[in-house]
Design a protein around this motif. Sequence first.
Motif, short mmCIF file in Angstrom:
data_model
loop_
_atom_site.label_atom_id
_atom_site.label_comp_id
_atom_site.label_asym_id
_atom_site.label_seq_id
_atom_site.Cartn_x
_atom_site.Cartn_y
_atom_site.Cartn_z
N GLU A 70 1.37 13.13 45.75
CA GLU A 70 1.31 11.85 46.44
C GLU A 70 2.67 11.52 47.04
O GLU A 70 3.69 11.65 46.37
CB GLU A 70 0.91 10.74 45.46
CG GLU A 70 -0.43 10.94 44.80
CD GLU A 70 -1.59 10.85 45.77
OE1 GLU A 70 -1.49 10.08 46.75
OE2 GLU A 70 -2.59 11.56 45.55
N GLY A 71 2.67 11.09 48.28
CA GLY A 71 3.88 10.59 48.91
C GLY A 71 3.83 9.08 48.92
O GLY A 71 2.76 8.49 48.99
N HIS A 72 4.96 8.46 48.81
CA HIS A 72 4.99 7.00 48.77
C HIS A 72 6.02 6.49 49.76
O HIS A 72 7.19 6.88 49.70
CB HIS A 72 5.33 6.52 47.36
CG HIS A 72 5.28 5.05 47.20
ND1 HIS A 72 4.10 4.36 47.18
CD2 HIS A 72 6.26 4.14 47.08
CE1 HIS A 72 4.36 3.07 47.04
NE2 HIS A 72 5.67 2.92 46.97
N ARG A 73 5.58 5.68 50.69
CA ARG A 73 6.45 5.05 51.67
C ARG A 73 7.31 6.05 52.43
O ARG A 73 8.54 6.00 52.41
CB ARG A 73 7.33 4.00 51.03
CG ARG A 73 6.54 2.84 50.51
CD ARG A 73 7.46 1.77 50.02
NE ARG A 73 6.66 0.72 49.41
CZ ARG A 73 7.09 -0.48 49.21
NH1 ARG A 73 8.31 -0.81 49.55
NH2 ARG A 73 6.33 -1.37 48.65
N GLY A 74 6.67 6.99 53.04
CA GLY A 74 7.37 7.91 53.92
C GLY A 74 8.41 8.79 53.25
O GLY A 74 9.53 8.90 53.71
N ASN A 75 8.02 9.38 52.15
CA ASN A 75 8.87 10.33 51.43
C ASN A 75 10.08 9.69 50.76
O ASN A 75 11.09 10.35 50.53
CB ASN A 75 9.33 11.48 52.33
CG ASN A 75 8.16 12.31 52.80
OD1 ASN A 75 7.23 11.78 53.39
ND2 ASN A 75 8.19 13.58 52.54
N THR A 76 10.01 8.42 50.41
CA THR A 76 11.07 7.84 49.60
C THR A 76 10.79 8.09 48.12
O THR A 76 11.70 8.00 47.30
CB THR A 76 11.23 6.32 49.84
OG1 THR A 76 10.01 5.66 49.49
CG2 THR A 76 11.59 6.05 51.30
N TRP A 77 9.53 8.39 47.81
CA TRP A 77 9.13 8.75 46.44
C TRP A 77 7.93 9.66 46.56
O TRP A 77 6.91 9.30 47.14
CB TRP A 77 8.77 7.52 45.64
CG TRP A 77 8.21 7.75 44.26
CD1 TRP A 77 8.22 8.90 43.53
CD2 TRP A 77 7.57 6.77 43.45
NE1 TRP A 77 7.62 8.71 42.30
CE2 TRP A 77 7.22 7.40 42.23
CE3 TRP A 77 7.25 5.44 43.62
CZ2 TRP A 77 6.57 6.75 41.21
CZ3 TRP A 77 6.60 4.79 42.59
CH2 TRP A 77 6.27 5.43 41.39
N GLU A 78 8.04 10.85 46.02
CA GLU A 78 6.89 11.75 45.95
C GLU A 78 6.65 12.09 44.49
O GLU A 78 7.57 12.21 43.70
CB GLU A 78 7.12 13.03 46.75
CG GLU A 78 6.92 12.82 48.24
CD GLU A 78 6.68 14.11 48.98
OE1 GLU A 78 5.91 14.96 48.50
OE2 GLU A 78 7.28 14.26 50.04
N LEU A 79 5.39 12.27 44.18
CA LEU A 79 4.97 12.59 42.83
C LEU A 79 4.12 13.85 42.86
O LEU A 79 3.22 13.97 43.70
CB LEU A 79 4.15 11.42 42.28
CG LEU A 79 3.53 11.57 40.90
CD1 LEU A 79 3.53 10.23 40.19
CD2 LEU A 79 2.12 12.12 40.96
N LEU A 80 4.44 14.77 41.98
CA LEU A 80 3.64 15.99 41.80
C LEU A 80 3.00 15.92 40.41
O LEU A 80 3.72 15.84 39.41
CB LEU A 80 4.52 17.23 41.87
CG LEU A 80 5.27 17.49 43.15
CD1 LEU A 80 6.25 18.64 42.96
CD2 LEU A 80 4.32 17.80 44.27
N ASP A 81 1.69 15.97 40.36
CA ASP A 81 0.98 15.90 39.09
C ASP A 81 0.44 17.28 38.75
O ASP A 81 -0.43 17.81 39.43
CB ASP A 81 -0.16 14.89 39.20
CG ASP A 81 -0.91 14.70 37.90
OD1 ASP A 81 -0.63 15.41 36.90
OD2 ASP A 81 -1.80 13.82 37.87
N PHE A 82 1.00 17.86 37.69
CA PHE A 82 0.55 19.15 37.19
C PHE A 82 -0.03 18.99 35.78
O PHE A 82 0.04 19.90 34.97
CB PHE A 82 1.70 20.16 37.20
CG PHE A 82 1.91 20.79 38.55
CD1 PHE A 82 1.38 22.02 38.86
CD2 PHE A 82 2.65 20.13 39.53
CE1 PHE A 82 1.56 22.59 40.11
CE2 PHE A 82 2.84 20.69 40.78
CZ PHE A 82 2.29 21.93 41.07
#
Length: 119
Positions: A70-82
């Motif tokens: 998931e990207g949040h607000r134009g790549n200011t926060w990205e989350l990778l869920d594994f």
Amino acid sequence: MTTKEIAVEVVKMLDSKKGMELRLLKIDRVSSLADYFVICTGTSNTHVRTLCDIAEDTLEKLGENKLGREGHRGNTWELLDFGAIVVHVFTEEARAFYDLERLWADAEKVDIGDIVLPE
């Protein structure tokens, strides 16, 4: 490899690509979301995206299956869920705003001082 060993490999890879303020939190005792959070800061939106690409590639090569990115607000926060490992990569401003370390203050902080380069 254990989940912790895999998380440490991600930390090492992010460190090698100039990820900043790396933290590894063991959250399994305070949440059922995951076993570990890897938290990292990138210097720009592009760096955030690149660090996520590196983390994703590392985890997939280690046999982990991605559940989501998931990207949040134009790549200011990205989350990778594994599943057992969740990677959060922020810009400096987004990290300060969301302050996950405060939010997850009850999590165990894993000492990574011997595996990351001093900033």
